[in-house]
Design a protein around this motif. Structure first.
Motif, short mmCIF file in Angstrom:
data_model
loop_
_atom_site.label_atom_id
_atom_site.label_comp_id
_atom_site.label_asym_id
_atom_site.label_seq_id
_atom_site.Cartn_x
_atom_site.Cartn_y
_atom_site.Cartn_z
N LEU A 1 2.82 -4.20 -21.31
CA LEU A 1 4.24 -4.09 -21.22
C LEU A 1 4.88 -2.71 -21.40
N PRO A 2 5.95 -2.25 -20.51
CA PRO A 2 6.36 -0.85 -20.77
C PRO A 2 6.91 -0.72 -22.37
N GLY A 3 6.44 0.43 -22.92
CA GLY A 3 6.98 0.74 -24.13
C GLY A 3 8.30 1.12 -24.39
N PRO A 4 8.98 1.24 -25.75
CA PRO A 4 10.45 1.89 -25.61
C PRO A 4 10.40 3.25 -25.51
N ASN A 5 9.47 4.08 -25.25
CA ASN A 5 9.56 5.40 -25.12
C ASN A 5 9.05 5.78 -23.74
N THR A 6 8.98 4.69 -22.87
CA THR A 6 8.73 4.96 -21.37
C THR A 6 9.45 6.16 -20.98
N ASP A 7 8.69 7.12 -20.12
CA ASP A 7 9.31 8.27 -19.46
C ASP A 7 9.91 7.91 -18.28
N ASN A 8 11.31 7.50 -18.14
CA ASN A 8 11.60 6.93 -16.71
C ASN A 8 11.88 8.32 -15.78
N HIS A 9 12.10 9.27 -16.47
CA HIS A 9 12.08 10.54 -15.59
C HIS A 9 10.90 11.02 -14.76
N THR A 10 9.53 10.57 -15.46
CA THR A 10 8.32 10.87 -14.45
C THR A 10 8.24 9.97 -13.36
N PRO A 11 7.89 10.54 -12.18
CA PRO A 11 7.93 9.83 -11.04
C PRO A 11 6.87 8.53 -11.00
N VAL A 12 7.24 7.37 -10.48
CA VAL A 12 6.53 6.32 -10.74
C VAL A 12 4.95 6.84 -10.09
N SER A 13 5.02 7.51 -9.05
CA SER A 13 3.27 7.75 -8.46
C SER A 13 2.69 8.31 -9.59
N VAL B 1 0.94 -1.35 -0.14
CA VAL B 1 -0.09 -0.08 0.04
C VAL B 1 0.87 1.36 0.03
N SER B 2 2.09 1.17 0.68
CA SER B 2 2.86 2.45 0.85
C SER B 2 3.99 2.46 -0.33
N SER B 3 3.80 1.49 -1.50
CA SER B 3 4.77 1.60 -2.49
C SER B 3 4.26 1.79 -3.67
N SER B 4 4.35 2.99 -4.44
CA SER B 4 3.90 3.14 -5.72
C SER B 4 4.63 2.42 -6.62
N GLU B 5 5.73 1.80 -6.50
CA GLU B 5 6.54 1.13 -7.44
C GLU B 5 5.70 -0.36 -7.59
N LEU B 6 5.39 -0.95 -6.47
CA LEU B 6 4.79 -2.31 -6.59
C LEU B 6 3.31 -2.07 -7.05
N GLN B 7 2.71 -1.03 -6.76
CA GLN B 7 1.31 -0.96 -7.59
C GLN B 7 1.51 -0.60 -8.78
N TYR B 8 2.59 0.03 -9.31
CA TYR B 8 2.53 0.20 -10.74
C TYR B 8 2.66 -1.14 -11.31
N ILE B 9 3.77 -1.86 -10.79
CA ILE B 9 3.94 -3.13 -11.49
C ILE B 9 2.65 -4.06 -11.71
N VAL B 10 1.84 -4.01 -10.53
CA VAL B 10 0.65 -4.84 -10.57
C VAL B 10 -0.62 -4.17 -11.34
#
Length: 497
Positions: free
Chosen positions: A59-71, A42-51
């Protein structure tokens, strides 16, 4: 005393790091049986994002913006999934397009494609309101698609993601070729192995004995496939056949990856990711196309409960890859649609074509062993229109025969079924339909179980139904009958989601 070295004694950052390597279903299972892990989730945006990604079968695309916060990425992903069930079909942006009644029209990847075989013209036009970052707008007048003397163009395939246009043509009504060009500029495609791709002949026949009756060209990434219906002369008689040839167009202009057989009443195909091909004949066959130096290798054969006669296929829109998308649907978890006979609509999850562990390719798999849990079948006598993208289906239903039509959005992803109860009708219970009248059926009914969420959009179309398409974040409505005509310009309705 023994030191406390259990998993739960680890710092929360380490627990998140370890859990992030698990598939999304395992993450959910772990957090459902342990309160401490539930709190970590519940406290992890990263795990929630994976789910969220896994649950939406993305699936993440080749142009995923990894600079944008996971939340933020998590919030955008959830909002997009909700938006599909709240789409305002009355709030659209009109988009005029040039159109003639002899033209075929197709929409994908933020572009509209127009191909007129009679006039030998083609167009590609970027669509509003959000075209891809690399947009193409071209018009090919008669005689410019192919300049080979004594040739006739018979099909065109365009793929903005590859900056590619492929033209199929016949020289002297005998020999078929495919030319590869760039969409952006005239000339040979810079990544193509050569300008022209050459077809393999039929063993035991020369070109003078083979007459091409019809063709269809499809592509996905590095693969291009040409489907041909042929008339083959045998002395004073002739036989009908089909042939499918596949090229890795960036590495070779020839190919040994060929399938052919006697012509049946039905034939179609689609790519399932980079290395698998699904072929429809009298059944459904999965082939591996990893080795392009040889004939596609049969992996499995799936039997259907009724014959594939008078069948229409609505295969995944992902056949043309999105250019700038942050996400792409998982090839192993998409939806395809088959409209069979006069009233049956089969919605099939592609996951069944990937979970092949231990299955013998030479042994056909009966419907009862694969179909009910991976399929949802609808009985729709007044079939109107349908289009699929990823796990979503946009379908037109007749409310009052010949008079009123409604649009339905269905989502077959697991998270839609789990978490969208307030936004649509969740269907988990099995449904049974009557299939009497078809030959070779195992019984009088079919019961299927694939769960989904359905929403009826708030707009009624009267007297006629629109042609429909969807992609990741838009739906497109085109009514051939009711749109206002200004010269040869018709209006497409673009609904942002």
């Amino acid at each position: 005393m023994k030191p406390n070295t259990g998993f739960l004694s680890l710092a929360e950052e380490l627990r998140v790091f370890i859990l992030s390597f698990l598939p999304y279903r395992d993450i959910l299972q772990c957090t459902s049986i342990c309160k401490a892990l539930r709190q970590t989730y519940v406290s992890s945006s990263e795990l929630q994002y994976i789910v969220e990604l896994g649950g939406q079968h993305l699936l993440p695309g080749p142009n995923t913006d990894n600079h944008t916060p996971v939340s933020q990425r998590l919030r955008l992903l959830r909002n997009k999934a909700h938006a599909w069930f709240k789409a305002d079909v009355d709030s659209f942006e009109p988009f005029p397009i040039p159109f003639k009644h002899t033209t075929s029209i197709f929409i994908a990847n933020g572009h509209v494609y127009l191909w007129d075989k009679d006039d030998d013209t083609a167009r590609i036009i970027p669509l509003l309101p959000k075209p891809p970052q690399q947009a193409f707008q071209r018009y090919w007048s008669p005689g410019t698609l192919c300049s080979v003397p004594h040739s006739t163009n018979i099909d065109v395939f365009m793929d903005p993601a590859q900056n590619l246009i492929a033209v199929v043509y016949i020289v002297d009504h005998k020999t078929t070729f495919i030319d590869l060009k760039a969409l952006s500029v005239d000339g040979v495609h810079p990544r193509a192995a050569g300008q022209t791709m050459f077809l393999s002949g039929l063993p035991g026949h020369d070109d003078s004995e083979i007459h091409t009756k019809n063709v269809e060209l499809k592509g996905l990434g590095k693969h291009i496939a040409l489907q041909r219906w042929l008339s083959v002369e045998q002395g004073t008689s002739s036989d009908d056949m089909w042939q499918l040839q596949i090229w890795d167009w960036q590495h070779s202009t020839t190919s040994n990856s060929v399938l052919s057989a006697e012509y049946g009443t039905t034939f179609d195909f689609c790519f399932l990711g980079d290395n698998r091909l699904l072929v429809f004949t009298n059944d459904m066959k999965i082939y591996s196309i990893e080795d392009m130096s040889q004939t596609p290798q049969l992996l499995a054969c799936f039997l259907l409960p009724i014959p594939l006669d008078d069948t229409k296929f609505f295969l995944p829109v992902d056949q043309i890859q999105a250019q700038q998308s942050m996400y792409t649907s998982d090839p192993a978890h998409r939806i395809l649609c088959i409209f069979m006979g006069t009233s049956l609509v089969f919605i099939i999850s592609t996951k069944v074509f990937f979970d092949l562990g231990g299955i013998a390719a030479t042994t056909p798999i009966p419907w009862k062993n694969w179909g009910p849990s991976n399929t949802r079948v609808f009985n729709q006598p007044d079939f109107c229109g349908i289009h699929v993208c990823g796990n979503r289906v946009l379908q037109t239903f007749c409310v009052r025969r010949g008079k009123e039509y409604k649009l339905h959005v269905m989502d077959f992803s697991p998270l839609a079924v789990m978490n969208r109860r307030g936004l649509g009708r969740v269907v988990k219970e099995p449904s049974t339909i009557y299939i009497g009248g078809y030959t070779y059926t195992p019984g009088d009914s079919l019961t299927t179980f694939l769960p989904y969420v359905e929403v009826v959009l708030d707009r009624t179309f009267r007297d006629s139904f629109p042609n429909i398409w969807i992609d990741e974040d838009r739906m497109y409505l085109f009514d051939f009958v009711k749109q206002t005509v200004e010269g040869t310009s018709y209006t497409l309705e673009v609904v942002a989601v």
